[in-house]
Structures are given as structure tokens and as C-alpha cells.
Design an enzyme around this catalytic site. Structure first.
Site, mmCIF file in Angstrom:
data_model
loop_
_atom_site.group_PDB
_atom_site.id
_atom_site.type_symbol
_atom_site.label_atom_id
_atom_site.label_comp_id
_atom_site.label_asym_id
_atom_site.label_seq_id
_atom_site.Cartn_x
_atom_site.Cartn_y
_atom_site.Cartn_z
ATOM 1 N N ARG A 50 46.615 47.291 43.128
ATOM 2 C CA ARG A 50 46.954 46.432 41.985
ATOM 3 C C ARG A 50 47.072 47.140 40.637
ATOM 4 O O ARG A 50 47.280 46.495 39.622
ATOM 5 C CB ARG A 50 45.990 45.245 41.860
ATOM 6 C CG ARG A 50 46.080 44.294 43.031
ATOM 7 C CD ARG A 50 45.131 43.129 42.878
ATOM 8 N NE ARG A 50 45.463 42.305 41.748
ATOM 9 C CZ ARG A 50 46.304 41.270 41.761
ATOM 10 N NH1 ARG A 50 46.910 40.948 42.873
ATOM 11 N NH2 ARG A 50 46.527 40.571 40.678
ATOM 12 N N ASP A 51 46.961 48.464 40.598
ATOM 13 C CA ASP A 51 47.132 49.149 39.315
ATOM 14 C C ASP A 51 47.642 50.576 39.526
ATOM 15 O O ASP A 51 47.090 51.534 39.004
ATOM 16 C CB ASP A 51 45.825 49.155 38.522
ATOM 17 C CG ASP A 51 46.043 49.428 37.035
ATOM 18 O OD1 ASP A 51 47.201 49.358 36.563
ATOM 19 O OD2 ASP A 51 45.048 49.725 36.341
ATOM 20 N N ILE A 52 48.724 50.693 40.296
ATOM 21 C CA ILE A 52 49.344 51.996 40.509
ATOM 22 C C ILE A 52 50.109 52.353 39.235
ATOM 23 O O ILE A 52 51.001 51.623 38.811
ATOM 24 C CB ILE A 52 50.333 51.973 41.702
ATOM 25 C CG1 ILE A 52 49.681 51.433 42.975
ATOM 26 C CG2 ILE A 52 50.971 53.349 41.901
ATOM 27 C CD1 ILE A 52 48.601 52.269 43.559
ATOM 28 N N ASN A 56 46.335 56.377 36.606
ATOM 29 C CA ASN A 56 45.396 56.328 37.719
ATOM 30 C C ASN A 56 45.682 57.386 38.785
ATOM 31 O O ASN A 56 45.367 57.197 39.957
ATOM 32 C CB ASN A 56 45.376 54.926 38.329
ATOM 33 C CG ASN A 56 44.713 53.945 37.388
ATOM 34 O OD1 ASN A 56 43.848 54.316 36.600
ATOM 35 N ND2 ASN A 56 45.125 52.700 37.450
ATOM 36 N N THR A 90 48.709 47.171 34.848
ATOM 37 C CA THR A 90 49.269 47.814 33.669
ATOM 38 C C THR A 90 50.696 47.288 33.482
ATOM 39 O O THR A 90 51.550 47.504 34.341
ATOM 40 C CB THR A 90 49.264 49.350 33.855
ATOM 41 O OG1 THR A 90 47.916 49.762 34.112
ATOM 42 C CG2 THR A 90 49.784 50.057 32.613
#
Length: 192
Positions: A50-52, A56, A90
Site C-alpha cells: 500500500r505504499d510502494i 520506501n 503516497t
């Protein structure tokens, strides 16, 4: 209770992209492949990251290993966690279905991966970069063709990345394994 984690010493991909660091030269395909494999592993274990995004990703001190980090928004890939309404991540990398608070599945990570891979190739985003969530509202529009920034990009890689950032989830690359299968013959960033 305690948690033992690998200590990562190295540069963040976000910093490398901002600096247009030469460490990416000649290694983009390998780093994209490593990221796709990491996300495929997360999905195989039954989770959504859920936040590639480049923030990260850490390029380990060996300069060869790309690591996916920050599992703070990761959820099980089950109906309650994929229900409409949970908009986290993001904004510049969010899939349209997430932005609009529709039901999601693993393809939201495929989309974010595609945006990240696009940026790793071009130092640009496929849509207008924004400082708030409003830019993500344009992710349902056709993206800028990656060949505008990289005219010599290997055509298989270009098509594979574009299939990941397809705004229509039904037409998007179905899985990270499918992406890896498509690029299996791509050895270099530019076609020889």
C-alpha cells in the site's frame, strides 16, 4: 517482546532520483526486477504493501541489492482491508481506485510499482507532480509516454511499465509475476 530487523546501510532511492545519481546507470532493469520480485513475494504471502514509492526503497551498502521497506501501511489482502474508503499511501504514486476510495486489490501495488519504475527510468512522474493529494486525482488520465523522456528505452520494458500504470484496473498488468514474465528477456535498459 522484541523485533530483530536487518540493519540497512545505504542510500534511499528517493535521494538517488533527486540527485539523478549515476549509480542507476546500467542497473535500472536489475533494480526494477528486484523491486518486482519483492512485491510479488509480499503478494504471495497474502498482503498488500500500500505504499510502494522511491521513499520506501533502500539501495543497500553493497550497491547491488534494492530493499523494499516501511510496511507500516501493509494490510492482509482480505475483503475487510480492501473495502472502499481506506485511502492511505503516497499521493503521487496512488492508484486511481485508491484515490477515489473504491474497493482495491493487489493491483494498487502494481500501479504504484509502475509509477516508481517509470520514475527510476526517467527521473520524472507519468503525471504532473503534486505536493498534496490533488495531483493523484489526475491518475485516471493517460500517462505521459515514457519514450518522451527515454526514446531508446527497450520497447518491452516500456510496454510493461505502461501496463502497470494503466488507469483502468481491468486493463492493468494483472500481477507482479506477470510483469516479471513479460520482462524476462530484457537484459539492458536500452534495446541493443
Amino acid at each position: 517482546q522484541y523485533l530483530v530487523m536487518e540493519f540497512l546501510e545505504g542510500a534511499g532511492m528517493n535521494s538517488l532520483l533527486i540527485a539523478r545519481d549515476e549509480v542507476l546507470e546500467g542497473r535500472r532493469v536489475e533494480f526494477i526486477r528486484q523491486l518486482a520480485e519483492a512485491i510479488a513475494f509480499v503478494h504471495e504471502k497474502g498482503f498488500l504493501h500500500r505504499d510502494i514509492c522511491p521513499r520506501n526503497l533502500i539501495l543497500a551498502g553493497d550497491g547491488e541489492s534494492l530493499k523494499l521497506i516501511d510496511f507500516g501501511l501493509t494490510v492482509p489482502a482480505t475483503k475487510p482491508f480492501m473495502a472502499p474508503g481506506n485511502r492511505t499511501g503516497t499521493p503521487n504514486y496512488m492508484a486511481p481506485e485508491l484515490v477515489r476510495r473504491y474497493a482495491t486489490d493487489h493491483r494498487l501495488d502494481v500501479f504504484s510499482f509502475g509509477v516508481t519504475a517509470y520514475e527510476m527510468c526517467t527521473f520524472e512522474l507519468p503525471w504532473v507532480r503534486g505536493v498534496d493529494g490533488m495531483a493523484a486525482m489526475t491518475h485516471n488520465l493517460p500517462p505521459t509516454d515514457i519514450r518522451k523522456y527515454c526514446p531508446k528505452i527497450h520497447p518491452i520494458l516500456a510496454r510493461a511499465i505502461h501496463s502497470c500504470i494503466e488507469p483502468d484496473r481491468a486493463r492493468r498488468c494483472a500481477s507482479m509475476q506477470d510483469f516479471l514474465q513479460v520482462i524476462r528477456s530484457v537484459a539492458t535498459f536500452e534495446e541493443s
